[in-house]
Structures are given as structure tokens and as C-alpha cells.
Motif scaffolding. Structure first.
Motif, PDB file in Angstrom:
ATOM      1  N   ALA A   1       0.814  -1.221   0.000  1.00  0.00           N
ATOM      2  CA  ALA A   1       0.000   0.000   0.000  1.00  0.00           C
ATOM      3  C   ALA A   1       0.849   1.274   0.000  1.00  0.00           C
ATOM      4  N   PRO A   2       1.957   1.336   0.764  1.00  0.00           N
ATOM      5  CA  PRO A   2       2.753   2.573   0.738  1.00  0.00           C
ATOM      6  C   PRO A   2       3.307   2.912  -0.648  1.00  0.00           C
ATOM      7  N   MET A   3       3.712   1.897  -1.424  1.00  0.00           N
ATOM      8  CA  MET A   3       4.218   2.181  -2.770  1.00  0.00           C
ATOM      9  C   MET A   3       3.117   2.789  -3.635  1.00  0.00           C
ATOM     10  N   ARG A   4       1.927   2.216  -3.566  1.00  0.00           N
ATOM     11  CA  ARG A   4       0.821   2.771  -4.353  1.00  0.00           C
ATOM     12  C   ARG A   4       0.458   4.175  -3.868  1.00  0.00           C
ATOM     13  N   ALA A   5       0.546   4.385  -2.564  1.00  0.00           N
ATOM     14  CA  ALA A   5       0.236   5.709  -2.020  1.00  0.00           C
ATOM     15  C   ALA A   5       1.246   6.747  -2.506  1.00  0.00           C
ATOM     16  N   MET A   6       2.516   6.349  -2.645  1.00  0.00           N
ATOM     17  CA  MET A   6       3.511   7.284  -3.183  1.00  0.00           C
ATOM     18  C   MET A   6       3.153   7.677  -4.611  1.00  0.00           C
ATOM     19  N   GLY A   7       2.679   6.711  -5.391  1.00  0.00           N
ATOM     20  CA  GLY A   7       2.244   7.025  -6.750  1.00  0.00           C
ATOM     21  C   GLY A   7       1.096   8.010  -6.765  1.00  0.00           C
ATOM     22  N   ARG A   8       0.153   7.852  -5.817  1.00  0.00           N
ATOM     23  CA  ARG A   8      -0.974   8.790  -5.750  1.00  0.00           C
ATOM     24  C   ARG A   8      -0.499  10.184  -5.357  1.00  0.00           C
ATOM     25  N   CYS A   9       0.493  10.258  -4.482  1.00  0.00           N
ATOM     26  CA  CYS A   9       1.035  11.570  -4.097  1.00  0.00           C
ATOM     27  C   CYS A   9       1.631  12.291  -5.307  1.00  0.00           C
ATOM     28  N   VAL A  10       2.362  11.547  -6.124  1.00  0.00           N
ATOM     29  CA  VAL A  10       2.948  12.148  -7.326  1.00  0.00           C
ATOM     30  C   VAL A  10       1.846  12.616  -8.272  1.00  0.00           C
TER      31      VAL A  10
ATOM     32  N   CYS B   1       1.005  13.273   2.341  1.00  0.00           N
ATOM     33  CA  CYS B   1       2.405  12.913   2.090  1.00  0.00           C
ATOM     34  C   CYS B   1       3.086  12.453   3.377  1.00  0.00           C
ATOM     35  N   ALA B   2       2.807  13.155   4.480  1.00  0.00           N
ATOM     36  CA  ALA B   2       3.407  12.769   5.759  1.00  0.00           C
ATOM     37  C   ALA B   2       2.917  11.390   6.190  1.00  0.00           C
ATOM     38  N   GLU B   3       1.629  11.122   5.982  1.00  0.00           N
ATOM     39  CA  GLU B   3       1.091   9.806   6.344  1.00  0.00           C
ATOM     40  C   GLU B   3       1.715   8.707   5.486  1.00  0.00           C
ATOM     41  N   THR B   4       1.879   8.989   4.196  1.00  0.00           N
ATOM     42  CA  THR B   4       2.494   7.999   3.311  1.00  0.00           C
ATOM     43  C   THR B   4       3.945   7.762   3.692  1.00  0.00           C
ATOM     44  N   HIS B   5       4.656   8.846   4.005  1.00  0.00           N
ATOM     45  CA  HIS B   5       6.055   8.707   4.411  1.00  0.00           C
ATOM     46  C   HIS B   5       6.153   7.880   5.691  1.00  0.00           C
ATOM     47  N   ALA B   6       5.240   8.130   6.632  1.00  0.00           N
ATOM     48  CA  ALA B   6       5.235   7.360   7.878  1.00  0.00           C
ATOM     49  C   ALA B   6       4.944   5.885   7.607  1.00  0.00           C
ATOM     50  N   ALA B   7       4.051   5.620   6.650  1.00  0.00           N
ATOM     51  CA  ALA B   7       3.739   4.230   6.302  1.00  0.00           C
ATOM     52  C   ALA B   7       4.950   3.533   5.694  1.00  0.00           C
ATOM     53  N   VAL B   8       5.725   4.268   4.901  1.00  0.00           N
ATOM     54  CA  VAL B   8       6.950   3.698   4.328  1.00  0.00           C
ATOM     55  C   VAL B   8       7.937   3.350   5.435  1.00  0.00           C
ATOM     56  N   LEU B   9       8.107   4.266   6.375  1.00  0.00           N
ATOM     57  CA  LEU B   9       9.035   4.019   7.478  1.00  0.00           C
ATOM     58  C   LEU B   9       8.573   2.836   8.320  1.00  0.00           C
ATOM     59  N   ALA B  10       7.260   2.722   8.526  1.00  0.00           N
ATOM     60  CA  ALA B  10       6.735   1.588   9.296  1.00  0.00           C
ATOM     61  C   ALA B  10       6.954   0.280   8.551  1.00  0.00           C
TER      62      ALA B  10
END
Length: 702
Positions: A263-272, A302-311
Motif C-alpha cells: 500500500a505505501p508504494m501505491r500511495a507514493m504514486g498517488r502523491c505524485v 504525504c506525511a502519512e504515506t512517508h510514515a507508512a513507508v518508514l513503518a
């Protein structure tokens, strides 16, 4: 397909088309009021010929852009007008005009339109029978007055619309950057083929480079306090955002394989994609002269997605390779969200929401603008039969002569100048352009002849015909770089209406014009095989230039003391070289199969150069963001070692001559580390060296 009209109505191309048409119509109306139809026809001919060279250009360049067309076309009008009745003399003059028009391609797009304006002046001079008692000199003088009047109009209009044109060109660049980001978002979709994404991204990258260059030419020229300075600041922020977007273009294959379904990878795509939509909104608002609307706050998502990546990457992973992949994902996320902050900064600068940094001096920025000075020294390398420019000049001259002789042999030879006009339009410097123009010209002329025929049979008023002439001139200019088939239709109507106004007593036979078009197009296509300049001849030189500019860019990128503008200039030169190879490869695909080079090395070189630029941008990002964590001595040792490795690779000093496999970056995890910035730098430099070796290998086999 015609582009979406609502947006087109606000673009600088349509504004330019309407401005050109208004200038021609104004000159014609003044002539009609002063001397009736005959004077209006001659004055508008001079204005129309000069208007051919009137393309959007920075303020202050209009006079030097249009004056050569006035001088050259007036001279041709006098010479050709004095040669009526002398077939041999006319044949020689037409051949010479074709040769000169071909030589003008030595200056590229800067003077290509001038070449066609000279041909159009020749056609008008051939078509216009001098009235009794009117001397050639008087006719030429009236022609020149019409052209001069148009120059005065165009110069005044350019000054009036200077700021507006800058905004339109800037909006065009912003919209192109938004499309580029939207394509980048596809990297985070595991169902999208990576090779297809790279192919589309590289194509869009070439278009973006062209739009950014146009924006530099306008916005970095004559910067003044106020609106002009603000536009330059928006562009400077856009260039910075583009640099950071390029830096986040690494390790895609590996990360998609390991984390693509998360999910975090897909969320990064949505942010872009979200940021692409926001920049597109800004571009549209600027284009339509509207206030930029309030945009969603993307910081939270973006902050939530970044946090999900770190998690995701914080989970204990037994496999060391997975741990290293997690470190790469954290690094990618850091670069990505930093690049999105830069993209957001573009929006804030455009909305006056932030205090912008001081721009570099205009003299320093001038190095990034296109060279617009015409130096005769540019012709010196082309007086060689191997030169594509000389070959094109000889080819065009021979085709024009053949067209003239064929036209003279037809039973309606008085109208044979339409064949010459078709040849001049269709026969382009490259076979690819000629082939495309051949198809567009035939279809466009078929439609244009029907429209013009209907107008000439139903409209008898010269004043009303001038209105339709205005519309055709506007469309011919507005669509020339957008959809040439529309330009072909409009140009056909424009030419036929103007020829009728010049010689109202001449008959118009639809079938004759269609036959002329087919003959001219077939002659142009046939002569495309005479002294051809196949792309396979130019591609090795372009590949060499790509390798050399990559070496200069690498040297600038790997020196921490390189001034930012020097680094940006080296990067721009690499982008230009990359776009040149991409465009030449695309043109080659339209050439006969027996004349093509193998495609894999060409595509491999373009991909390797693009990825090398991304790796070097990532190195610069790492040097800036982790400066406090890097030991200067160790950092410099790594950079010096990498500089030597890249220099050797791009110079072709390889241990073997085997062409490399077109592998994507990021497949080697051995040197990646989650903690040590020196190891991260070492890995990034090693990846850059791999791309450099691939680039050198592919260019050596092309």
C-alpha cells in the motif's frame, strides 16, 4: 485529432496566429481604402510573405526575425517580376531560390520559415501579371511597403503582448512538467510494464526539455521588477523541481519487485499524481488569466504515506537483502517527498505565497537561452557533399526546377506555381518530415481546395474574401506546431484566396488544383531519395555528442565546488543531446528499413543516458542533504575515484568490447546500507559508473 479547443484558445500559438492574420488584414484594408483592390492585393502579399516568419519570439527579437524576410522577398519580387516571359531565366531563379532556402536550414528552426517565405514570394511574383502601365519597380515598392507595414504592426503587437506571451509559454512548460510527473506516478503501479514507462517517460522528457527551453528564452530575457521578475522566479523554481524529480528516478526495478504490491508504494504514486494535478491546475489558471484557486493541502497525505513507508521498512527482516532493499525504499521516499516539496514550492511561488530567493544575474541566465544570432560562419562546415544541409539545398533546388518544368508542360501552365508551393512545403530536410508532410499536404489540400472552391464560387465580394483570408491565416499560423494537417488545410485556402485576389480574372478549376497538389507532393517524395541524408549518417555523431556531454555533466556533478549554474548548464546540454538522439531515432523509424540502424543500441543508449542523469542528480541530492554526515576526506576520495571511473567509461576505456545488457539500475544490493551515508554515496556512484559503461557500450556499437 484537433486539440481541446477551450485550452487552445488561450495559447500563445493561437494569439500569434490571430495577430498575424490581423496584421495582414489591416494592411489589405488600408491598401483597399487607398487604391482599391489592386493595391490591396499587392500590399497584403508583402505582408503575408513577411508574416510567414512571424513566430513567437522574445521581446526585442521581432525586427531581426522579420527584416530578412522583407529584404529577401522584395528582391525576389523585383527579380522574378522582371523575368516574366523568359523561361530560362525564371528556371534559373527558381533553382537559386530553392538552393538558398535549403541552405537556410543550417541555422535550424531559426531560419527555416525564412526559406519558405522566399519561395512564397517567388510564387506570388510568378502569379501576378503586372497591370498595364505599372512598372516592376512600382510593384516591388508596393510589395515592400506592405511587408514594412506588417513589421511595424508585429513589433508593436509583440511589445503589447510581451508579458502575456511570457505567461503563456511558462504555463505551457508547467503543463508539460505536470504530464511528466503523471508518467512518473506509473512507476509505483506494479501492473505497468517498466520498459513501457521508461519509453514514454523519455519521450515526454524530450518534449519537456523543449518546453523548458522555450520558457527560458522568454522568461530569462529582459527581466524587470514586477511581473517579469515573478515569471522568471516561477520558472527558476520549476527548473529546481525538475532537478529533484529527476533525482528520485533510481532503483525502480528492485523496489517494484520487493515492495510493488504494498500500500505505501501505491500511495507514493498517488502523491505524485496529486501534485501533477495541482501543477496542471496552476498552469491552466495562468493560461486563462485567472486567479490560482485554493488547492488541497497535500502535506498531511504525504506525511502519512512517508510514515507508512518508514513503518513498512522498520519491520525486522531476516534476509539481509531485504534489509538493504528497505534502506533503499527509505532513501527513495526521502528523495521523493523532498522533490514533491519542491514541486509544491513552484505552486507557492506562482501564488506569491512564499518569499522567493534572489535570482541569479540576467547575464548568468543568458547562457541558458537559445542562440539567436545569425553568423555566416555557420555555413562553413556545410560546403561538403556529405553535409545534410548541402544535400537538402541541392535536393530542394532540383525538385523546384523539376516542378517548374513539369508545370510549364501542363495545358494550364499559367497556374503551375501551385506545384512549386507544394514542393516547398512537403520537401523537408529529413525523409521522415517529408513523408509526413506528403500525407498531410495531399489530404489538407484536398479539403482546402474544396473549401476555397466553394468560397470562390459563392463569394464575389473582395472585402468578404479578405475576412476568410484572415481566418485562414490565423489557423495556418496557430496550428503549425500543434497539428500540421489543420495548417495544411488553412494554408491551402490562404494561398488560393490570395492568388485569386492577385489575379481575380483567372479561373479556378478544382481538379487542376488537386492535380497540381498530387504532382507536387509526388515530386517532393521522389526527390527525397535524391542525395538523401539518412538519419543513420547523423546518429553516430549525435551519439558521440551524447557521450561527451554526459562526461562533462558527470564532471560537474561530481565536483562539490561546482557552482549551481555551471552544473545546471552541463545538465541542460546533456538534456539537449539526449533529446537530439531521441528525435533522430524517431525520424529514422519512418525511413526505409534498409536504411535504418539497429534499434536496441539506440534505445539502450537513450535509456542509459537518462538513468545516468538521474543517478548524478541523486548524487547531488545526497551531497546536499547529508553534507553534515559525510567526512570530507572520505567523500572526496569516493568522488575522485568515481570521476576517474566515469571518465574512463565514457571515453571508451573498457576492459572488454562486449555490448552491455540493457539492464535497469538497482539490481546490485551488495553495497547498500541503511545507515552509512558513505556507503550510500559509494553505491550511487557505482550505479552511475554502470550506467556510464552501458552508455559507452551502446554508443560504441551504433
Amino acid at each position: 485529432m484537433i486539440p481541446r479547443l477551450p485550452r487552445l484558445l488561450f495559447t500563445h500559438t493561437l494569439y500569434n496566429g490571430i495577430g498575424c492574420a490581423a496584421g495582414v488584414l489591416l494592411v489589405a484594408l488600408i491598401g483597399y481604402l487607398l487604391g482599391g483592390h489592386p493595391l490591396a492585393a499587392v500590399l497584403s502579399s508583402g505582408a503575408m510573405v513577411v508574416s510567414i516568419t512571424d513566430t513567437p519570439s522574445p521581446e526585442g527579437h521581432k525586427l531581426r526575425q522579420l527584416l530578412p524576410a522583407l529584404v529577401g522577398s522584395t528582391a525576389i519580387s523585383l527579380i522574378v517580376g522582371a523575368s516574366h516571359g523568359n523561361t530560362a531565366l525564371l528556371a534559373g531563379e527558381i533553382t537559386l531560390v530553392g538552393f538558398v532556402a535549403g541552405l537556410l536550414s543550417a541555422w535550424g528552426r531559426l531560419l527555416l520559415a525564412l526559406g519558405f517565405s522566399l519561395v512564397l514570394a517567388t510564387v506570388f511574383a510568378m502569379a501576378f501579371p503586372l497591370p498595364p502601365g505599372v512598372s516592376v519597380f512600382a510593384h516591388g515598392l508596393a510589395f515592400a511597403v506592405g511587408g514594412l507595414a506588417y513589421i511595424i504592426w508585429a513589433t508593436a503587437l509583440a511589445r503589447l503582448l510581451a508579458v502575456r506571451t511570457r505567461v503563456q509559454v511558462l504555463a505551457d512548460a508547467l503543463a508539460s512538467f505536470a504530464r511528466y510527473l503523471r508518467l512518473k506516478a506509473a512507476f509505483y503501479d506494479p501492473s505497468a510494464a517498466l520498459d513501457t514507462i521508461y519509453e514514454r517517460l523519455i519521450t515526454e522528457h524530450a518534449l519537456l526539455a523543449e518546453k523548458l527551453q522555450a520558457a527560458r528564452d522568454f522568461c530569462f530575457h529582459r527581466i524587470r521588477p514586477g511581473a517579469r521578475a515573478h515569471q522568471a522566479q516561477v520558472l527558476y523554481a520549476l527548473l529546481d523541481a525538475y532537478e529533484h524529480a529527476l533525482a528520485s528516478q533510481t532503483d525502480r526495478e528492485l523496489l517494484r519487485a520487493r515492495f510493488g504490491e504494498t500500500a505505501p508504494m501505491r500511495a507514493m504514486g498517488r502523491c505524485v499524481a496529486d501534485h501533477a494535478a495541482d501543477i496542471e491546475t496552476v498552469a491552466d489558471a495562468l493560461l486563462r488569466e485567472r486567479e490560482i484557486p485554493a488547492l488541497p493541502d497535500r502535506q498531511t497525505s504525504c506525511a502519512e504515506t512517508h510514515a507508512a513507508v518508514l513503518a513498512l521498512t522498520a519491520d525486522p527482516l531476516a534476509n539481509p537483502a531485504d534489509a538493504r532493499a528497505a534502506a533503499l525504499l527509505r532513501g527513495l521516499a526521502a528523495k521523493l517527498f523532498h522533490s514533491l516539496q519542491r514541486a509544491r514550492n513552484v505552486i507557492d511561488v506562482a501564488r506569491h505565497a512564499v518569499t522567493t530567493a534572489t535570482l541569479p544575474q540576467e547575464d548568468a541566465l543568458r547562457a541558458f537561452t537559445s542562440q539567436r544570432k545569425v553568423r555566416l560562419a555557420a555555413l562553413r562546415p556545410h560546403f561538403d557533399l556529405a553535409s545534410p544541409v548541402l544535400r537538402y539545398a541541392l535536393r530542394l533546388a532540383a525538385a523546384m526546377l523539376a516542378g517548374f518544368l513539369v508545370a510549364r508542360s501542363l495545358p494550364y501552365a499559367a497556374h503551375g506555381h501551385w506545384i512549386l508551393l507544394t514542393i516547398a512545403v512537403v520537401l523537408r530536410p529529413s525523409f521522415s518530415q517529408t513523408r509526413q508532410r506528403h500525407n498531410d499536404r495531399i489530404l489538407g489540400n484536398l479539403i482546402g481546395c474544396v473549401i476555397a472552391g466553394a468560397l470562390l464560387h459563392t463569394v464575389s465580394s473582395p472585402a468578404l474574401l479578405l475576412v476568410f483570408l484572415f481566418i485562414s491565416v490565423a489557423f495556418a499560423h496557430a496550428f503549425v506546431t500543434v497539428q500540421y494537417r489543420v495548417t495544411s488545410v488553412a494554408a491551402c485556402v490562404m494561398g488560393l484566396l490570395q492568388l485569386h485576389l492577385l489575379s481575380p480574372g483567372a479561373s479556378f478549376v478544382l481538379t487542376e488544383r488537386i492535380v497540381d497538389t498530387v504532382i507536387g507532393a509526388l515530386l517532393a517524395l521522389g526527390f527525397a531519395f535524391v542525395l538523401p541524408a539518412w538519419e543513420r549518417r547523423s546518429l553516430p555523431l549525435l551519439m558521440k555528442r551524447l557521450r561527451e556531454t554526459a562526461a562533462r555533466h558527470a564532471a560537474a556533478a561530481l565536483d562539490p565546488d561546482t557552482p549551481p549554474l555551471t552544473y545546471r548548464l552541463a545538465r541542460k546540454q546533456l538534456q539537449d543531446a539526449l533529446a537530439a538522439v531521441s528525435q533522430a531515432t524517431a525520424r529514422m523509424l519512418d525511413e526505409p528499413g534498409s536504411r535504418r540502424l539497429p534499434l536496441p543500441p539506440l534505445h539502450g543508449a537513450v535509456t542509459a543516458a537518462y538513468l545516468l542523469a538521474a543517478q548524478l542528480a541523486s548524487v547531488r541530492f545526497l551531497l546536499q542533504q547529508r553534507a553534515a554526515d559525510l567526512d570530507k576526506g572520505r567523500r572526496d576520495a569516493l568522488l575522485n575515484q568515481a570521476r576517474i571511473a566515469l571518465e574512463d567509461a565514457l571515453a571508451g576505456r573498457r576492459p572488454d568490447d562486449v555490448m552491455p545488457e540493457p539492464a535497469m539500475v538497482g539490481t546490485d544490493l551488495a553495497s547498500a546500507s541503511a545507515l552509512d551515508p558513505h556507503e550510500l554515496l559509494d553505491r550511487r556512484l557505482a550505479a552511475a559508473a554502470d550506467d556510464a559503461r552501458r552508455l559507452a557500450g551502446f554508443t560504441a556499437t551504433s
